[in-house]
Design a protein around this motif. Structure first.
Motif, PDB file in Angstrom:
ATOM      1  N   LEU A   1       0.907  -1.200   0.096  1.00 55.87           N
ATOM      2  CA  LEU A   1       0.051  -0.030   0.035  1.00 55.87           C
ATOM      3  C   LEU A   1       0.805   1.258  -0.083  1.00 55.87           C
ATOM      4  O   LEU A   1       1.879   1.361   0.813  1.00 55.87           O
ATOM      5  CB  LEU A   1      -0.916   0.056   1.169  1.00 55.87           C
TER       6      LEU A   1
ATOM      7  N   ARG B   1       1.353   5.243   0.979  1.00 55.32           N
ATOM      8  CA  ARG B   1       0.411   6.212   1.389  1.00 55.32           C
ATOM      9  C   ARG B   1       1.167   7.573   1.382  1.00 55.32           C
ATOM     10  O   ARG B   1       2.445   7.693   1.313  1.00 55.32           O
ATOM     11  CB  ARG B   1       0.552   6.095   3.159  1.00 55.32           C
TER      12      ARG B   1
ATOM     13  N   THR C   1      -5.967   2.573  -1.180  1.00 54.70           N
ATOM     14  CA  THR C   1      -6.923   2.194  -0.288  1.00 54.70           C
ATOM     15  C   THR C   1      -8.229   1.863  -1.207  1.00 54.70           C
ATOM     16  O   THR C   1      -8.242   2.248  -2.475  1.00 54.70           O
ATOM     17  CB  THR C   1      -7.027   3.630   0.697  1.00 54.70           C
ATOM     18  N   VAL C   2      -9.397   1.607  -0.480  1.00 59.68           N
ATOM     19  CA  VAL C   2     -10.569   1.311  -1.016  1.00 59.68           C
ATOM     20  C   VAL C   2     -10.926   2.705  -1.771  1.00 59.68           C
ATOM     21  O   VAL C   2     -11.396   2.657  -2.645  1.00 59.68           O
ATOM     22  CB  VAL C   2     -11.703   0.937   0.223  1.00 59.68           C
ATOM     23  N   ARG C   3     -10.898   3.839  -0.978  1.00 58.04           N
ATOM     24  CA  ARG C   3     -11.401   5.217  -1.745  1.00 58.04           C
ATOM     25  C   ARG C   3     -10.380   5.635  -2.779  1.00 58.04           C
ATOM     26  O   ARG C   3     -11.134   5.746  -3.815  1.00 58.04           O
ATOM     27  CB  ARG C   3     -11.212   6.429  -0.739  1.00 58.04           C
ATOM     28  N   GLU C   4      -9.309   5.217  -2.858  1.00 62.53           N
ATOM     29  CA  GLU C   4      -8.160   5.494  -4.132  1.00 62.53           C
ATOM     30  C   GLU C   4      -8.918   4.756  -5.020  1.00 62.53           C
ATOM     31  O   GLU C   4      -8.763   5.308  -6.151  1.00 62.53           O
ATOM     32  CB  GLU C   4      -6.850   5.318  -3.492  1.00 62.53           C
ATOM     33  N   ASN C   5      -9.024   3.466  -4.766  1.00 65.65           N
ATOM     34  CA  ASN C   5      -9.596   2.666  -5.951  1.00 65.65           C
ATOM     35  C   ASN C   5     -10.752   3.193  -6.918  1.00 65.65           C
ATOM     36  O   ASN C   5     -10.829   3.150  -8.083  1.00 65.65           O
ATOM     37  CB  ASN C   5      -9.987   1.304  -5.517  1.00 65.65           C
TER      38      ASN C   5
ATOM     39  N   GLU D   1     -14.917   1.410   5.436  1.00 60.76           N
ATOM     40  CA  GLU D   1     -13.686   0.721   4.820  1.00 60.76           C
ATOM     41  C   GLU D   1     -12.894   1.643   4.022  1.00 60.76           C
ATOM     42  O   GLU D   1     -11.869   1.337   3.673  1.00 60.76           O
ATOM     43  CB  GLU D   1     -13.965  -0.504   3.988  1.00 60.76           C
TER      44      GLU D   1
ATOM     45  N   ASP E   1     -10.857   3.984   3.883  1.00 61.03           N
ATOM     46  CA  ASP E   1      -9.392   4.221   4.208  1.00 61.03           C
ATOM     47  C   ASP E   1      -8.599   2.754   4.438  1.00 61.03           C
ATOM     48  O   ASP E   1      -7.181   3.178   4.732  1.00 61.03           O
ATOM     49  CB  ASP E   1      -9.054   5.137   5.558  1.00 61.03           C
ATOM     50  N   ARG E   2      -9.051   1.720   4.366  1.00 61.30           N
ATOM     51  CA  ARG E   2      -8.224   0.525   4.545  1.00 61.30           C
ATOM     52  C   ARG E   2      -7.678   0.178   2.978  1.00 61.30           C
ATOM     53  O   ARG E   2      -8.043   0.734   2.144  1.00 61.30           O
ATOM     54  CB  ARG E   2      -9.403  -0.591   4.929  1.00 61.30           C
ATOM     55  N   ALA E   3      -6.470  -0.562   3.020  1.00 55.66           N
ATOM     56  CA  ALA E   3      -5.784  -0.942   1.874  1.00 55.66           C
ATOM     57  C   ALA E   3      -6.833  -2.134   1.161  1.00 55.66           C
ATOM     58  O   ALA E   3      -7.495  -3.020   1.955  1.00 55.66           O
ATOM     59  CB  ALA E   3      -4.601  -1.661   2.330  1.00 55.66           C
TER      60      ALA E   3
END
Lengths: 609, 247, 233
Positions: A302, A304, B94-98, B137, B139-141
């Protein structure tokens, strides 16, 4: 004229036989274990040195020569088996890049140890007396020993075919090449099969090295030069295909013989064009298959944005960098300047290798092209420093853009090998075309202008351009472009399905990386006041790889950490010991086995845990 | 209104027909299931529709416009989203970035090199995740999500392109039984609310018969039946070919 | 001879087997039924070690084999014929058999190429043909024959009849009967063409990664609700 053609044909066949003996072991090893053995050239070199020691002690008869060569093959095979058991077994499930790196480290160590055992002098075996004769063809003479080679190449090929076709062991090896897991389900323990295959491949390299002795001298450089030749043959033939290697050896051997005779100095370009054309038309080589592609890396880490602590650390480092010229002496200042250039160089490779997912073994090509571009602009065109730097950047970027059209369609090992071959060819070109590049003597007198204010002024220029450039690349990676690039790497199908043009993204990253490395090279030319072919060499490509891997591919801070630590370590090593190859090799192996995700990666993991 | 029309689609691999002469249509707001035994040609059919493969013969029309032979990126831009059988999400994000990346792609803002992507379409991404019940979820990877969440994330990424047609390859495979019903209900709701046409393959017959408006049955590359769930259930040919029992 | 207890297996993070348990007596035939994706193939792959189970026990002839690598499990006496057959395409029929050859096992008449060609006459005529240039049915016979060369006591067959013509199917069926007569145990996953369930001593029905019904073939025939629930669309 017929005599001339016949002579070139024989010359070509002899060098094809030599190439095949060199490449056969590499392709056999890859076919079964999927390991691209960078140390193959070193095994070949060891074959030459061991062969020298054994054959000069044997009676000078055909039988003595043959027994010496066979004993050499046996000893190198045993070494290969030891290498497989001690090192490679631990790496079969690791990313393929790590196998390349680990075997590269072995090659470094082998070179050092060989020098310690046999000395730095080249060793020339007198052509055995019983084969000293030559065939008269017109006015030219063709060595009889080369006729023996022309016979031996096909003989070894046929013997290998017979081994694989008719023995139970060969059946198992071919089955393992096709489907390892299924073979395991039939009760076959692959571990010993792999060890045996590695020993066979190593033995072939040893045999090739010993048999090459009458024609060439044993040198410490032959490890790295021969491995490139072997890679070219194996990639053109198709990774893992024995018949492909035979075909490619023949093609390249003949091409070189006739190329040299007809258009001197065209051979390097010819070989490269053949390789590029083969890979464009048949991305898996002449006789290779898609399944031969090595497995990719594991799940990416990941990414960041920088934490406040990291930003603070970066600011402190930057402040220290600004203050450095007022505190440090000239030596430290020049080391710091080189570290800055290394930083941009590493950051450019990181861009294509980390987020871009394209590992390159020839990144020095762009560094060197940038250096030559700037030096030629400064010397031949009398361009002022800013313009010369831009010329360096543009030359590297433009060639990368062109070459990128071919290369970004490949993946994994093929991509790494094609970049390596390209860099080697640019390197050899710089050696050959002396009237432009100065050849081995390089281009001298590329000094920064007086107005820049000496080493301190140049240091600040390097700080601005390199730290600035690396930060710009980093910024691009956190911008939409960088996300899209990572997306194309993480899941190419998914990326295409949300509308991303994967090929174009990879091409853009490749071009950008080439241009940035070119700027680093251009600055390096001015830092050193000169440019040499070594700037394009394999050693420099590997420096970049090590910096990126030392820092960690998966992190954005990796190249920063890696470049600084590596430059420091390297300079300290050079000062402290003459066994730097041995120590560096051991350090790489330790890195590969202990810190597979790099220093910054390990630190990030620790902080998260 | 017909959204997707497949007309006499065929595809052969090295002389072997994987799909031959298959025609069907999906209307806006309609949920259609594509079922059949392993090797029947479902994945081939999907890869033709999403542009991963080119048909050997036949036409594909979206809203009456011919999209046959376009690549996956071009087909995506015409309004076709898809999910994959083996989940394919961007593991380094992260989930949001996807979802943000999918939104950036949809709005053609990929070729930007300076402004950080983390701020782009953040609210929109969050809203889309909320719609799928995944806001917690965000901000989770993506790499550490449970399988069911991964499937929902795939759906969110596909929806970020504002598709009019959604292709889903085994949306519930690998999910716990309880999660399957919830996901299929969600798809059903989205189809109704957005007028989205959905075509999905699935092995879970509860999901197929409980969700689909219509069912298409493939066997050995040809379409052997098409109709409402009750009709398919009663079809003797389907029972014979698909189940192999003369029931 | 085989006891499976609370077997759980995963593909990545996706759990595909939930607490699977069953037993198999020496010399008997069991059939795994269930729809596509029910987990039948994964049970077989977990037994041979291709998908190492995350938890649970597998005892074969009183030895624990869960977690062993495939080659150890195969040497212990389990043969596996995958659904995709996975014959070595560039190897000839004879070479494929050679790749499967293992030493004889006490108490079992060892399989030889000659005996197998008697069992599958079609293979005998093709012994020099590369496996990649054979029909699906011939490849299936070869895959079974190759596994038998290892003299297994238990054979795992994954959808042996899938996609085969009726004639070939009858040959495979005959081979299953012949194996059983030899005292070899079989565990067969089946979805499409129905032949194995007729010879089975035991039928296990799977759904969503778990065994949901077990009994004899006759009992399943009589249990219409179970068939409707687990096997029909």
């Amino acid at each position: 004229m017929h005599g001339f053609l016949f002579l070139q044909l024989l010359t070509g066949l002899a060098s094809a036989a030599q190439l095949f003996l060199l490449a056969a072991g590499l392709t056999v090893i890859f076919g079964v274990t999927r390991v691209v053995n960078f140390a193959h050239g070193s095994l070949y070199m060891l074959g030459a040195y061991l062969g020298y020691s054994l054959i000069t002690r044997a009676p000078p008869t055909p039988v003595g020569f043959a027994l010496g060569a066979l004993a050499t093959a046996g000893l190198v095979a045993a070494l290969g088996a030891g290498l497989e058991i001690a090192l490679l077994r631990r790496l079969y499930r690791a990313p393929d890049l790590f196998q390349l790196l680990a075997t590269f480290a072995v090659a470094l160590m082998a070179e050092d140890l060989t020098q310690r055992l046999w000395g730095a002098e080249d060793l020339a075996l007198p052509r055995p007396g019983f084969l000293a004769g030559a065939l008269r063809i017109g006015a030219a003479r063709f060595p009889l020993y080369d006729l023996v080679l022309i016979g031996l190449g096909p003989a070894v090929y046929l013997a290998l075919l017979a081994l694989f076709r008719t023995t139970r062991w060969g059946v198992l090896v071919r089955a393992a090449t096709a489907d390892r897991d299924m073979l395991a389900c039939l009760g076959v323990d692959q571990r010993w099969l792999f060890t045996a295959v590695f020993a066979l491949g190593a033995g072939l390299a040893g045999l090739g090295g010993a048999l090459g002795l009458p024609d060439t001298t044993a040198t410490l450089q032959m490890g790295f030069s021969s491995v490139t030749d072997a890679f070219v043959v194996v990639v053109v033939g198709g990774l893992g295909s024995l018949s492909g290697a035979a075909l490619a050896s023949l093609l390249i051997g003949l091409l070189q013989a006739f190329g040299i005779a007809l258009v001197p100095r065209s051979t390097l370009v010819l070989v490269f064009v053949v390789m590029a054309a083969t890979l464009v038309l048949r991305p898996h080589g002449l006789l290779g298959s898609a399944s031969a592609e090595a497995a990719g890396a594991g799940a990416p880490a990941l990414v960041r944005p920088a934490t406040p602590a990291l930003r603070a650390l970066a600011l402190v480092t930057l402040a220290a960098a600004v203050a450095l010229p007022f505190l440090a002496g000239p030596f430290l200042l020049s080391v710091a300047t080189e570290a800055l250039i290394a930083l941009l160089f590493a950051a450019s490779l990181h861009l294509m290798m980390g987020p871009g997912g394209m590992a390159s073994f020839g990144h020095a090509a762009w560094f060197g092209l940038g250096a030559y571009g700037a030096a030629l602009a400064a010397l031949a065109l009398r361009a002022p420093l800013p313009l010369a730097l831009v010329m360096g950047l543009l030359l590297a970027g433009a060639v990368a853009a062109l070459f990128g059209l071919v290369v970004v369609r490949l993946a994994g090992v093929y991509l790494a090998m094609l970049t390596l071959a390209f860099a080697q060819i640019v390197w050899a070109g710089a050696m050959q075309f002396e009237e432009i590049s100065g050849g081995d003597n390089g281009l001298l007198g590329v000094w920064p202008p007086r107005w820049l204010g000496g080493p301190v002024g140049f240091y600040f220029l390097a700080l601005a351009l390199c730290a600035g450039g690396a930060l710009v690349l980093r910024r691009a990676l956190h911008a939409p472009f960088g996300y899209a690039l990572r997306g194309a790497r993480d899941a190419p199908q998914r990326a295409a399905a949300i509308g991303l043009d994967v090929t174009r993204l990879r091409w853009a990253a490749f071009t950008l990386a080439g241009a940035a490395a070119g700027l680093a090279g251009a600055l390096f030319a001015y830092a050193k006041g000169s440019v040499f072919p070594t700037y394009l060499g394999l050693g420099r490509s590997v420096d970049a790889l090590l910096m990126v891997l030392l820092g960690g591919v998966g992190t954005m801070s990796g190249p920063f950490v890696g470049a600084l630590v590596y430059t420091g370590l390297y300079d300290a090593l050079l000062l402290a010991t003459d066994a730097w190859r041995l120590v560096l090799g051991a350090a790489i192996i330790a890195l590969v086995l202990l810190f597979p995700d790099g220093l910054a990666g390990a630190a990030a993991r620790r902080m998260r845990a | 209104m017909t959204l997707l029309a497949a007309e006499r689609l065929s595809r052969a691999f090295g002389g072997v027909a994987a799909l031959s002469d298959v025609s069907f249509a999906v209307a806006a707001g309609e949920v259609v299931a594509l079922i059949g035994p392993n090797g029947a040609g479902k994945s081939t059919c999907f890869n033709l529709l999403s542009g991963q493969l080119r048909p050997s013969a036949g036409r594909i029309r979206l809203d009456g416009r011919d999209i046959t032979g376009l690549g996956p990126a071009a087909i995506c831009r015409r309004g076709v989203g898809r999910s994959f059988q083996i989940t394919a999400t961007f593991a380094s994000m992260t989930v949001r970035e996807n979802v943000q990346l999918a939104l950036l792609a949809h709005h053609r803002q990929i070729w930007r090199f300076w402004r950080p992507a983390a701020a782009a379409f953040r609210a929109e991404a969050q809203a889309l995740l909320a719609e799928l019940g995944m806001e917690a979820e965000a901000d989770r990877a993506a790499a550490v999500l449970a399988y069911g969440d991964l499937k929902r994330l795939e759906l969110a990424v596909a929806l970020a392109g504002a598709p009019r047609l959604l292709l889903m390859d085994e949306p519930t495979a690998g999910m716990a039984p309880g999660e399957r019903g919830a996901l299929m209900a969600l798809i059903r709701r989205l189809a109704g609310e957005r007028g989205l046409g959905v075509l999905f393959t699935e092995h879970d017959m509860d999901a197929v018969f409980g969700t689909a408006d219509r069912i298409l049955v493939l066997a050995r590359g040809t379409l052997i039946a098409a109709g409402r769930p009750a009709e398919i259930r009663a079809d003797a040919e389907v029972r014979r070919v698909y189940l192999g029992v003369d029931a | 001879m085989l006891e499976v207890e609370r077997l759980c297996s995963f593909y990545g993070r996706a759990q595909v087997l939930h607490d699977v348990g069953f037993g198999l007596a020496s010399g008997s035939v069991a059939v795994l039924l269930g729809r596509n994706g029910a987990g039948k193939s994964t049970v077989l792959k977990s037994l041979i070690g291709l998908v190492p189970p995350r938890s649970g026990r597998i005892r074969f002839e009183r030895a624990e084999i869960a977690g062993l690598p495939p080659h150890r499990i195969a040497r212990a006496g389990i043969g596996y014929v995958p659904e995709e057959r996975r014959v070595f395409a560039e190897l000839t029929v004879a070479e494929n058999l050679e790749a499967g050859r293992r030493p004889p096992r006490p108490g079992l008449a060892p399989w030889t190429a000659a005996r197998l060609f008697a069992l599958f006459p079609a293979l005998g005529e093709l012994r020099r043909r590369p496996a990649g240039r054979m029909s699906g049915g011939e490849q299936q016979m070869l895959a079974i024959a190759r596994t038998l060369m290892g003299n297994p006591r238990l054979v795992l067959l994954d959808e042996p009849g899938e996609g085969l013509a009726p004639l070939v199917l009858r040959q495979i069926e005959a081979s299953v009967r012949a194996l059983r007569a030899e005292g070899v145990s079989l565990l067969i996953a089946e979805q499409g063409p129905a032949f194995a369930r007729a010879v089975a001593d035991q039928v296990l029905v799977m759904e969503k990664g778990a065994i949901v019904w077990s009994g004899t073939h006759a009992a399943l025939e009589a249990d219409a609700p179970a068939r409707q629930r687990y096997l029909m669309p």
